[in-house]
Each structure stands twice: as structure tokens, then as C-alpha cells.
Write a protein that holds these residues in place. Sequence first.
Motif, short mmCIF file in Angstrom:
data_model
loop_
_atom_site.label_atom_id
_atom_site.label_comp_id
_atom_site.label_asym_id
_atom_site.label_seq_id
_atom_site.Cartn_x
_atom_site.Cartn_y
_atom_site.Cartn_z
N LYS A 23 1.02 72.37 67.35
CA LYS A 23 1.76 73.42 68.03
C LYS A 23 2.91 73.56 67.41
O LYS A 23 3.81 74.85 67.19
CB LYS A 23 1.45 73.29 69.37
N SER A 24 3.94 72.38 67.58
CA SER A 24 5.23 72.65 66.97
C SER A 24 5.53 73.01 65.62
O SER A 24 6.16 73.71 65.39
CB SER A 24 5.95 71.06 67.16
N VAL A 25 4.78 72.60 64.69
CA VAL A 25 4.63 72.89 63.23
C VAL A 25 4.25 74.42 63.18
O VAL A 25 5.06 74.99 62.51
CB VAL A 25 3.67 72.03 62.31
N LEU A 26 3.41 74.68 63.92
CA LEU A 26 2.78 76.13 63.78
C LEU A 26 4.00 77.29 64.13
O LEU A 26 4.26 78.26 63.81
CB LEU A 26 1.53 76.45 64.39
N ARG A 27 4.56 76.81 65.52
CA ARG A 27 5.55 77.77 65.96
C ARG A 27 6.87 77.79 65.09
O ARG A 27 7.36 78.87 64.97
CB ARG A 27 6.25 77.02 67.18
N THR A 28 7.16 76.87 64.57
CA THR A 28 8.32 76.64 63.32
C THR A 28 8.00 77.47 62.42
O THR A 28 8.82 78.38 61.91
CB THR A 28 8.84 75.18 63.13
N ILE A 29 6.68 77.33 61.87
CA ILE A 29 6.49 78.14 60.73
C ILE A 29 6.38 79.59 61.00
O ILE A 29 6.75 80.56 60.14
CB ILE A 29 5.03 77.57 60.19
N ILE A 30 5.67 79.89 62.30
CA ILE A 30 5.74 81.37 62.73
C ILE A 30 6.93 81.87 62.95
O ILE A 30 7.42 83.00 62.40
CB ILE A 30 4.60 81.50 63.85
N LYS A 130 -3.04 67.96 59.83
CA LYS A 130 -4.17 67.83 60.76
C LYS A 130 -4.03 68.44 62.03
O LYS A 130 -4.91 68.98 62.69
CB LYS A 130 -4.93 66.37 60.76
N GLY A 131 -2.86 68.32 62.43
CA GLY A 131 -2.29 68.67 63.87
C GLY A 131 -2.56 70.33 63.83
O GLY A 131 -2.92 70.69 65.08
N VAL A 132 -2.18 71.06 62.81
CA VAL A 132 -2.37 72.56 62.92
C VAL A 132 -3.88 72.93 63.04
O VAL A 132 -4.17 73.79 63.72
CB VAL A 132 -1.90 73.11 61.56
N GLY A 133 -4.57 72.22 62.43
CA GLY A 133 -6.05 72.33 62.47
C GLY A 133 -6.50 72.25 63.98
O GLY A 133 -7.47 72.96 64.42
N GLU A 134 -6.06 71.09 64.34
CA GLU A 134 -6.44 70.75 65.93
C GLU A 134 -6.06 71.61 66.69
O GLU A 134 -6.65 72.08 67.78
CB GLU A 134 -5.93 69.28 66.26
N TYR A 135 -4.67 72.10 66.49
CA TYR A 135 -4.24 73.23 67.37
C TYR A 135 -4.90 74.37 67.55
O TYR A 135 -5.17 74.87 68.64
CB TYR A 135 -2.67 73.32 67.18
N LEU A 136 -5.34 74.98 66.18
CA LEU A 136 -5.98 76.20 66.11
C LEU A 136 -7.39 76.03 66.79
O LEU A 136 -7.73 77.05 67.36
CB LEU A 136 -6.27 76.49 64.62
N TYR A 137 -8.02 74.97 66.72
CA TYR A 137 -9.33 74.80 67.32
C TYR A 137 -9.13 74.63 68.82
O TYR A 137 -10.13 75.90 69.66
CB TYR A 137 -10.01 73.33 66.98
#
Length: 143
Positions: A23-30, A130-137
Motif C-alpha cells: 500500500k505504501s509503495v503503491l501510494r508513492t507510485i501513484i 509482492k506487497g503490491v500484488g497482495e495489496y491489490l488482492y
Amino acid sequence: MTNETSPSEDYFGRMNRQAQRGKSVLRTIIFSNCLLLTIFIYLSFKYGASPQSVIGSINTIVICVLLYMGKEWAKWLFVCMSFFQAGMMAYLFFTYQISIRMNIPSMYWIVLTLTLILSVISSLIMLISKGVGEYLYIQSTKY
């Protein structure tokens, strides 16, 4: 008294921590992609760039919102678009189709190049993490 946890509690705890990192990684990317794309859209309007570039940037912002909502297909669409755009830009640079003699300021090209580099790096991180995949799930089960 021992502080032992069952294997399932340990597994779910690990998955939850991994999802939080995702979630943290994806928020930063977005956030970083949307920030650069907003600057790019502003410069596009200011210097009269093509409507296709603005529409493409708005599409990417919409895809980022869908990513945050947990749409797995949005991840793959983002990755494909990023690599396609970067490939097209590299082709244009290397074949000298983009000329310095054009009346578009260098700031526009700098922001465009940074946006494409950030998109490719973001795509690689999304593919590897792997965390992004888990968060997306987890997010996909909410919406």
C-alpha cells in the motif's frame, strides 16, 4: 507463559504486513506519477502540445485511481502503457524525430522524460513487489 502463535496467524500477519508495505509503495507510485502528469498537462496547455498527450496523461491518472482501488488489470495496463510510451519516446529520440529546433521549451521535454522514466521504474517496482500484488488482492475484495 509462552508467546507462541499458530502458523495461520503468523502467515496472515506476514501477509498483512506485506500488504501494508505494498500500500505504501503503491501510494508513492501513484502520487509521484500523478504529480508529474499534472505538471505535464499544465505545460501541455501552456505551450499548446497535442491533445493526444493530454488525453493519454488523463488516462494514466484514471488508471492510477483504478490501481488504488485494487484492479489487477489496471496494473498490467499501466505496465504495458509505460513500456510502450517509453519505447516510442526512445524511438523518437534516437531517430531524431524530436528536434531541438522545435518551438517547445526544454522544461516540457525534461518533465516528459522524467514522467516516462518514473513510469517505467514504477512499472518495474509493481512487477517485482509482492506487497503490491497482495495489496491489490486485498483491495479488490473491498470494491
